[in-house]
Design a protein around this motif. Structure first.
Motif: not given
Lengths: 344, 290, 363, 256
Positions: B217, B269, B214, B221, B272-273, B276
């Protein structure tokens, strides 16, 4: 043969003294219990044995060597946490293998020992599950397996059964005893539950306010408590405060309550007298008179509360079967002097 | 009675959900949809859009030049993220272990610089890193350097600026992950024979990994999309994706190509999410203490 | 739910289109509106966007005293910024904008500008004849020049140790000057040194020429301290830079060691202009303002304070000789200025320029 | 973690965070007009700052945008959070509601610029306000939703059981229960709006720059000590605000 010697251990947290000059010995191969209410210091003692706390003074020997000199991860002592503290990101078998991997054992041996212990606790089929996919009882077994697989000299169990419901609890109680016999490891269990301690342990140390009240096998502890606290904490008890006379204990406003008085007793001193509810009988010529406040039936036996003038707490009596008396009845109570325990 | 009840059941969700979702539709979904659709059209001479389909914008972004800019941005944002992690993890760890009173203070102190203006915080580094700036004069006074070092207008200055801007965004999720970690797990690990390093690697790190990601990110980002810091601290020496997007929209007036570049930001984004979310599932600390 | 959203969307659209007006999306030049020379200017309020510090601070008060029209000043930092705002949506709320010539040309071709009503701006007569035949807008049809000048080398004599006179002094500097040089970072002026050093037009659209210019810039970049449009003067003063590419008026030549020169290869002619937006509802007052600024006394302010040449003959002639001595470039004649190449809008070639700038900065 | 070295990164972090700010504060009292050399103590730059109309106007614009967008975002975000908790488990809607909070600001900025341009909207404070509402709302909704997961549903049922209508229950029971979350979300939205630059830069009209936009143009024109003074003032306001917020949250918590 003594495995662990605790000598004059004291630990303070600020104003609070958690352990006050505690000394006790734990024998090789026995099932030992530390019993007491919350805040009595039992958990602190456990954490000192595991190495998460250091005493302010005193020493702890294991096999005659200084245990305190070792950091937690080098002690041959394993702990089953109250919350189990299973690693949530590891499978059951990885959790169990964790400690063995730290010993740098060969992979094959680790696998063998993990499989063996999984078999012992009856969870062979759940090896690849994660802790959050297990029931409470299963998790408890994994936690236990993770600790015993290391074959420690000393296994500590922190309130091992408290998180389980009643039925699973009874099962696990038996299981723990069986395991202890099987693996032959010295167990130290910490609990606030006197029934649990008595059913599991070979010997029990009762802790209170940071000090040891009494160390004895369960039966001795129950039948011959040596302090007012032990008498009150272990099992239900009726306590009377009075003055020691040659024939018994004289309680002001009530009369002389019978008990065996040792020859060397200091007559005239203030003492307590403890009588178990199951040792009190309804008689026609009793030493106590009172009114029945309440009766409750527990299946197989009944508990009767009796208000006795001059005694602050209602006197509790246990009778077999249904209650022989009704609420509001005037009754007399008596007991054999041998069943009354004198407390200094 | 029955009819009013039934009507209420239908009106209530409408009243509660309607306004917010409608707002999101107009001011989020439609704008993002526009940007997405622009990627396949052509630029107008004075900006704007000519609605003739083309794939040119996508072939252009694959040009080595733009790929270089992308890679360079990823590199700068990546270094920033790693530094933020290296600095943020131990910081968050120490904060999580502080007594409650100091903990609050330490957390506020991490966030407080965030409350001064973002541009002013960046400006502070111009003052510090300039060749006559505080850092150079201090080094000069100490006799460590004879000539002022070129600190400002370098990639290093950009990294420092980004790190300064986003470090708190790393510390906070890490703190909450470490704080939530059951301290007994660490004890259990020690009890089973693991030293502090092994315990950190086998227990603490995997269980705080969702927090780590988290934080990554949160830092990576915005670092990738930032155009102000590269402009102010990079001295135009180096271009990042954010500058490209800004320039396409405000200077070159090439909205379709700017949209394609913006799409790369969205793609990063999303990736990466997803990472995560995977880590959160895999290393969830939930369930064990239920 | 769907119905709700539809209502909200149409409400939002209605809200914005109510506020939106004018702007006209059509390409091509706009027809002039009919303006009323006798309009009551005190009923009009002007909004003007200009670069910071580019006009007298007391201008709104004085203009109001003269004509009765109120003026609000807003500022933009770059041409690109104001153009983006003017072309982005509907009515920007701006009546008069200050933009460079080539941008005025682009806005005009897009139909966003009101043609200049010469009858409402009698002071146009003050302009040099040379200032009415500028390449980006011959005859000043949609724009009126405010300042003009050229771009050159601004340097510290004590730090360079010689008198630079060529764009190559920046592109391939002497070893001692490496990392002590800045160049302008805005598109046209970033390319200018390379274009001129190679003998190309500053408006070239030839792909081969642009490729060569780019190559020269890529080679020059490692020796630069930075691309800098705004603080190069301060850097010269502090000694951080020794030689910079600068607009003439921004070279701090009052400092004793700092001098400005136009390189021998030639340079550009840039013009900053005033334009009236088609969407303005205060066009009469807008013209009155432009007329007021062209008043020699008002217009001279720019030369006296921001050290830019103004294309206003009467204003330039009124300048103090001492000022011209301090800022030698102010003495440059319009004829000399016109020898430099006027910058015009690049039209379809604009993306090629942007691309070069991106490539150079990204290297 | 017991060794002293373990604390090194901790102190380094705070040094890193506060050294630049300390330099700005000290330099704001510098009499010299270059920000690099000390020329004696002076409050000269604070005077400059106080008489700077651009900064004042920017500040007013920023406050208008922040206040307006916070009010709007708080209402919309709260309704949305409650509605989603009650009526939908849709992951898509949940993601949609939090998207503006994690989307790179630049992407939202160009999207809104494209949108405003497509509908030929006039850019001004209202367009920034509408834009800031988007992400403000996402933050409010997220914070309120966290609060809702801890909320006791039986309270609302009890209220309905005692004869209160849906509206009364919402106003008298649901809202007060959510108040700490709503206040926290609103404060977050307000703070973020005040500091927001990128979206404002793209969507503000040329006539009304917000404070960050004013600062941006100042900073681009190099170092002026006036910015040091502004930084110090903003920092002082932030300190005060943090203390106030602490008090307020403690107050609202105690009102629970």
């Amino acid at each position: 043969m003594t495995l662990v010697s605790v000598r004059g251990v004291t630990r303070r947290f600020g104003e609070v003294t958690a352990l006050d000059d505690v000394s006790l010995d734990i024998e090789q191969g026995e099932f030992f219990a530390l019993l007491g209410p919350s805040g009595c210091g039992k958990t602190t003692l456990l954490r000192i044995l595991a190495g998460f706390e250091r005493p302010d003074s005193g020493e702890v020997l294991l096999d005659g060597a200084d245990l305190l000199a070792l950091p937690p991860h080098r002690r041959p002592v394993n702990l089953m946490f109250q919350s189990y503290a299973l690693f949530p990101h590891l499978s059951v078998e990885k959790n169990i293998a964790y400690g063995l991997e730290r010993e740098r054992l060969a992979k094959a041996e680790i696998r063998e020992r993990v499989a063996e212990v999984l078999e012992t606790i009856g969870l062979g089929g759940a090896a690849r599950r994660r802790p959050d996919q297990l029931s409470g009882g299963q998790r408890q077994r994994v936690a236990l397996a993770r600790a015993i697989v290391k074959r420690p000299r000393l296994l500590l169990l922190d309130e091992p059964l408290s998180a389980l419901d009643k039925k699973v609890r009874a099962e696990m109680q038996l299981e723990l005893k069986r395991l202890q016999h099987e693996v032959g490891i010295t167990f130290v269990v910490v609990t606030h539950d006197q029934e649990e301690a008595m059913s599991l342990a070979d010997r029990i140390a009762v802790l209170h306010g940071g000090g040891v009240e009494q160390v004895d096998p369960p039966v001795a502890l129950y039948e011959r408590p040596r302090t007012r606290f032990t008498a009150d904490f272990v099992g239900a008890n009726n306590l009377f405060h009075g003055t020691l006379r040659a024939q018994g204990v004289e309680v002001a406003g009530v009369g002389l309550l019978p008990c065996d008085v040792p020859a060397d007793a200091a007559l005239g001193t203030a003492v307590d007298l403890a009588v178990r509810p199951e040792n009190i009988a309804f008689t026609d010529a009793g030493v106590l008179r009172g009114t029945v406040l309440d009766t409750s039936f527990y299946g197989g036996q009944s508990r009767v509360s009796i208000a006795v003038p001059g005694v602050a707490q209602p006197v509790e009596v246990t009778a077999a079967g249904a209650s022989p008396v009704a609420q509001g009845a005037e009754v007399q109570l008596g007991w054999s002097p041998a069943h009354a325990v004198l407390l200094p | 009675m029955r009819t009013t009840r039934r009507r209420r059941l239908r009106v209530e969700p409408l009243v509660l959900l309607g306004p917010g979702l409608a707002y999101l539709l107009v001011f989020l979904v439609v704008p993002l949809g526009l940007v997405l659709s622009y990627t396949v059209f052509q630029r107008g001479r004075f900006g704007g859009i000519v609605y003739e389909a083309t794939a040119e914008n996508f072939t252009r972004v694959a040009d080595p030049l733009y790929l270089d800019v992308l890679l360079h941005s990823v590199k700068i944002a990546g270094i920033t993220t790693l530094l933020a992690l290296a600095l943020g993890y131990p910081t968050a760890y120490v904060i999580a272990k502080l007594p409650a009173k100091w903990k609050t203070l330490a957390l506020i102190a991490v966030v407080l610089p965030f409350w001064t203006n973002f541009l002013i915080r960046t400006y502070a580094w111009i003052v510090l890193l300039n060749s006559q700036g505080v850092v150079n004069s201090a080094l000069g006074d100490l006799g460590l350097i004879d000539e002022p070092l070129q600190l400002l207008y370098t990639d290093g200055a950009i990294v420092i600026g980004l790190l300064y801007a986003y470090l708190p965004l790393m510390v906070l999720p890490l703190y909450s992950a470490i704080e939530r970690l059951d301290p007994q797990l660490g004890e259990a690990s020690a009890n089973l024979g693991a030293g502090p390093v092994r315990t950190f690697l086998s227990v603490t790190l995997p269980l705080t990994l969702p927090g780590v990601l988290t934080g990554c990110v949160f830092v990576f980002v915005p670092s990738l999309g930032n155009f102000v810091i590269p402009e102010l601290l990079g001295g135009g020496h180096s271009v990042m994706v954010g500058n490209l997007v800004r320039d396409q929209f405000l200077k070159a007036r090439d909205w379709p190509f700017g949209s394609v570049l913006a799409l790369t930001l969205i793609a990063v984004l999303v990736l990466l999410l997803m990472a995560q979310a995977w880590a959160a599932r895999r290393f969830s600390g939930e369930g064990d203490r239920a | 739910m769907l119905r709700m959203s539809a209502v909200a969307v149409s409400a939002a659209l209605a809200l914005f289109s109510l506020a939106a007006c004018g702007g006209g999306a059509a390409d091509g030049k706009a027809e002039p509106d009919t303006l009323d020379p006798a309009a009551d200017l005190s009923k009009q309020t002007l909004t003007l966007s200009n670069w910071a510090g580019y006009m007298p601070e007391d201008l709104p008060a004085k203009f109001k005293a003269r004509t009765g029209a109120a003026v609000t000043i807003t500022e933009h930092a770059t041409n690109e910024e104001i153009i983006a705002k003017l072309t982005a949506g509907g009515d920007s709320g701006i009546d008069v904008a200050f933009v460079s010539g080539q941008f005025a040309q682009a806005l005009g071709e897009q139909g966003l500008l009101e043609p200049v009503h010469a009858d409402l701006v009698p002071n146009l007569k003050n302009l040099y004849p040379e200032a009415t035949e500028l390449a980006y807008d011959p005859g000043n049809k949609v724009s009126v020049p405010y300042t003009w000048g050229t771009t050159g080398l601004c340097y510290r004599k004590d730090l360079t140790g010689y008198e630079p006179d060529s764009w190559n002094d920046i592109l391939t500097p002497r070893p001692a000057l490496k990392k002590k040089i800045t160049m302008l970072g805005t598109e046209r002026w970033m390319l200018l040194p390379a274009q001129k050093a190679l003998g190309f037009s500053a408006n070239t659209q030839d792909e081969g020429e642009l490729a060569k210019a780019k190559e020269a810039l890529v080679k020059a970049k490692p020796n630069l301290l930075a691309f800098d449009d705004t603080t190069f003067g301060d850097r010269l003063k502090s000694g951080e830079a020794a030689l910079v590419e600068a607009w003439d008026g921004w070279c701090p030549t009052t400092e004793k060691n700092i001098a400005f020169t136009v390189p021998k290869e030639g340079s550009d002619l840039w013009v900053d202009t005033m334009v009236v937006l088609k969407s303005s509802k205060n066009k009469e007052a807008a013209h009155a303002l432009i007329n007021y600024i062209l008043d020699p006394e008002v217009h001279a302010w720019a030369a006296q304070n921001i050290m830019y040449k103004v294309p206003n003959q009467a204003a330039m002639e009124s300048l103090d000789a001492a000022l011209v001595k301090d800022y030698p470039h102010l003495g440059m004649s319009p004829a000399d200025l016109l020898k430099q190449e006027s910058l015009v809008d690049l039209g379809e070639a604009a993306p090629a320029y942007t691309r070069i700038v991106t490539e150079v900065t990204a290297q | 973690m017991r060794s002293r070295w373990a604390f090194a990164p901790f102190w380094l972090t705070y040094l890193f965070l506060y050294a630049p700010i300390a330099v700005l504060v000290v330099m704001s009292f510098n009499a010299a007009d270059t920000p690099y050399t000390w020329g004696g103590f002076s409050t000269h730059w604070y005077g400059e700052l106080a008489s700077d109309t651009k900064i004042r106007e920017g500040l007013v614009n920023t406050l208008i945008v922040a206040t307006g967008s916070t009010v709007l975002a708080t209402v919309l975000g709260t309704l949305l959070a409650v509605g989603m908790a009650r009526y939908t488990r849709s992951k898509v809607l949940g993601a949609l509601a939090t998207l503006p909070a994690i989307l790179p600001d630049l992407v939202l900025a160009i999207g809104l610029l494209a949108f405003y341009s497509a509908i030929q909207a006039t850019l001004g404070l209202h367009s920034v306000l509408a834009a800031h509402t988007v992400f403000g709302m996402a933050f409010v909704a997220t914070v309120v939703r966290t609060r809702l997961t801890h909320a006791d549903l039986s309270l609302e049922e009890a209220s309905r059981d005692l004869g209160a209508g849906a509206f009364t229950t919402f106003v008298r029971i649901t809202l007060p229960g959510l108040m700490p979350g709503i206040v926290a979300g609103a404060l977050l939205a307000f703070t973020l709006s005040i500091d927001e630059f990128v979206i404002a830069f793209f969507t503000a009209g040329p006539k009304d720059p917000t404070l960050p936009i004013v600062i941006y143009s100042m900073v681009r024109f190099g170092v002026t000590p006036e910015i040091n003074a502004l930084a110090t003032v903003l920092l002082a306001v932030s300190f005060t605000a943090v203390i106030l917020v602490q008090r307020v949250t403690r107050l609202t918590d105690s009102l629970r």
